[in-house]
Design a protein around this motif. Structure first.
Motif, PDB file in Angstrom:
ATOM      1  N   ALA A  27       0.937  -1.205   0.140  1.00  0.00           N
ATOM      2  CA  ALA A  27      -0.071  -0.164   0.051  1.00  0.00           C
ATOM      3  C   ALA A  27       0.819   1.241  -0.036  1.00  0.00           C
ATOM      4  O   ALA A  27       0.994   2.145   0.905  1.00  0.00           O
ATOM      5  N   PRO A  28       1.402   1.633  -1.247  1.00  0.00           N
ATOM      6  CA  PRO A  28       2.515   2.678  -1.080  1.00  0.00           C
ATOM      7  C   PRO A  28       1.954   3.888  -0.652  1.00  0.00           C
ATOM      8  O   PRO A  28       2.453   4.871  -0.121  1.00  0.00           O
ATOM      9  N   GLN A  29       0.569   4.280  -1.266  1.00  0.00           N
ATOM     10  CA  GLN A  29      -0.148   5.549  -1.089  1.00  0.00           C
ATOM     11  C   GLN A  29      -0.301   5.790   0.700  1.00  0.00           C
ATOM     12  O   GLN A  29      -0.273   6.670   1.423  1.00  0.00           O
ATOM     13  N   HIS A  30      -0.609   4.610   1.293  1.00  0.00           N
ATOM     14  CA  HIS A  30      -1.193   4.621   2.563  1.00  0.00           C
ATOM     15  C   HIS A  30       0.117   4.779   3.739  1.00  0.00           C
ATOM     16  O   HIS A  30       0.094   5.401   4.626  1.00  0.00           O
ATOM     17  N   VAL A  31       0.924   3.876   3.056  1.00  0.00           N
ATOM     18  CA  VAL A  31       2.446   4.151   3.751  1.00  0.00           C
ATOM     19  C   VAL A  31       2.935   5.403   3.763  1.00  0.00           C
ATOM     20  O   VAL A  31       3.303   6.038   4.687  1.00  0.00           O
ATOM     21  N   GLU A  32       2.960   5.977   2.703  1.00  0.00           N
ATOM     22  CA  GLU A  32       3.407   7.614   2.607  1.00  0.00           C
ATOM     23  C   GLU A  32       2.499   8.266   3.402  1.00  0.00           C
ATOM     24  O   GLU A  32       3.039   9.474   3.970  1.00  0.00           O
ATOM     25  N   ARG A  33       1.107   8.255   3.518  1.00  0.00           N
ATOM     26  CA  ARG A  33       0.278   8.945   4.462  1.00  0.00           C
ATOM     27  C   ARG A  33       0.751   8.737   5.795  1.00  0.00           C
ATOM     28  O   ARG A  33       0.947   9.828   6.690  1.00  0.00           O
ATOM     29  N   ILE A  34       0.903   7.558   6.370  1.00  0.00           N
ATOM     30  CA  ILE A  34       1.232   7.214   7.751  1.00  0.00           C
ATOM     31  C   ILE A  34       2.701   7.909   7.921  1.00  0.00           C
ATOM     32  O   ILE A  34       2.882   8.544   8.897  1.00  0.00           O
ATOM     33  N   ARG A  35       3.573   7.956   6.943  1.00  0.00           N
ATOM     34  CA  ARG A  35       4.815   8.386   7.043  1.00  0.00           C
ATOM     35  C   ARG A  35       4.801  10.019   7.355  1.00  0.00           C
ATOM     36  O   ARG A  35       5.425  10.468   8.347  1.00  0.00           O
ATOM     37  N   GLU A  36       3.868  10.695   6.384  1.00  0.00           N
ATOM     38  CA  GLU A  36       3.708  12.010   6.689  1.00  0.00           C
ATOM     39  C   GLU A  36       3.036  12.329   7.838  1.00  0.00           C
ATOM     40  O   GLU A  36       3.714  13.538   8.647  1.00  0.00           O
ATOM     41  N   LEU A  37       2.138  11.954   8.088  1.00  0.00           N
ATOM     42  CA  LEU A  37       1.424  12.040   9.474  1.00  0.00           C
ATOM     43  C   LEU A  37       2.302  11.961  10.868  1.00  0.00           C
ATOM     44  O   LEU A  37       2.343  12.843  11.729  1.00  0.00           O
ATOM     45  N   ALA A  38       3.163  10.947  10.812  1.00  0.00           N
ATOM     46  CA  ALA A  38       3.965  10.657  11.932  1.00  0.00           C
ATOM     47  C   ALA A  38       5.263  11.757  11.828  1.00  0.00           C
ATOM     48  O   ALA A  38       5.464  12.378  12.946  1.00  0.00           O
ATOM     49  N   GLU A  39       5.729  12.207  10.761  1.00  0.00           N
ATOM     50  CA  GLU A  39       6.554  13.276  10.682  1.00  0.00           C
ATOM     51  C   GLU A  39       5.909  14.726  11.183  1.00  0.00           C
ATOM     52  O   GLU A  39       6.633  15.454  11.528  1.00  0.00           O
ATOM     53  N   GLU A  40       4.798  14.780  10.774  1.00  0.00           N
ATOM     54  CA  GLU A  40       4.057  16.083  11.500  1.00  0.00           C
ATOM     55  C   GLU A  40       3.732  16.178  12.631  1.00  0.00           C
ATOM     56  O   GLU A  40       2.772  16.798  13.240  1.00  0.00           O
ATOM     57  N   GLU A  41       3.847  14.847  13.473  1.00  0.00           N
ATOM     58  CA  GLU A  41       3.598  14.758  14.860  1.00  0.00           C
ATOM     59  C   GLU A  41       1.950  14.708  15.065  1.00  0.00           C
ATOM     60  O   GLU A  41       1.467  14.766  16.185  1.00  0.00           O
TER      61      GLU A  41
END
Length: 153
Positions: A27-41
């Motif tokens: 799930a490349p798009q979902h993993v990218e979203r999880i990464r984004e949200l984690a990086e944004e705290e």
């Protein structure tokens, strides 16, 4: 991409770190979203608002109600044949298959009836005992909380 951070660490107030191997192959798009949200705290301080013993723990809603999400657009489904078994991390959604946003759940046990209907994006590799220790309920009287979500290689 060798430089991608493919491990998510959720530090829970129920006792420690939950290490999740991200699955961009599924799930490349979902993993990218999880990464984004984690990086944004985004996930820091967010509770697990729905925790059903023997089934799953759901979190990722900043309102703590199960009705909220991030301000980012919903994602199109990336369903796979990956089975929903203990430790699998998958996106929560509404009735619409293309409504996943920021909410996710971690399976306590096999939940194969969800296969092919929810987007699997990771699997717990360490610390499942901390997920098991989350207070149960819909919602729990005193919900467990993500203290910090962070990424690592």
């Amino acid at each position: 991409m060798a430089d991608e951070k493919n491990t998510l660490v959720l530090t829970l107030d129920s006792g420690g770190d939950v290490v999740i191997r991200l699955r961009p192959d599924l799930a490349p798009q979902h993993v990218e979203r999880i990464r984004e949200l984690a990086e944004e705290e985004f996930y820091d301080g967010v509770v697990f608002h729905r925790v059903i013993d023997g089934f799953m723990a759901q979190g990722g809603d900043p309102t703590g109600t199960g009705m909220g999400g991030s301000d980012k657009p919903d994602l199109p489904a990336e369903f796979s044949r990956e089975p929903h078994v203990r430790g699998v991390c998958s996106m929560a959604r509404s009735q619409s298959p293309n409504s996943a946003n920021s909410q996710f759940f971690i399976c306590f046990d096999d939940a194969r009836f969800l296969d092919g209907q929810y987007t699997v994006w990771g699997e717990v590799s360490e610390g499942m005992e901390h997920v098991d220790a989350l207070p149960k309920g819909e919602p729990p009287a005193k919900p467990g909380r993500i203290v910090k979500a962070s990424l690592r290689d």
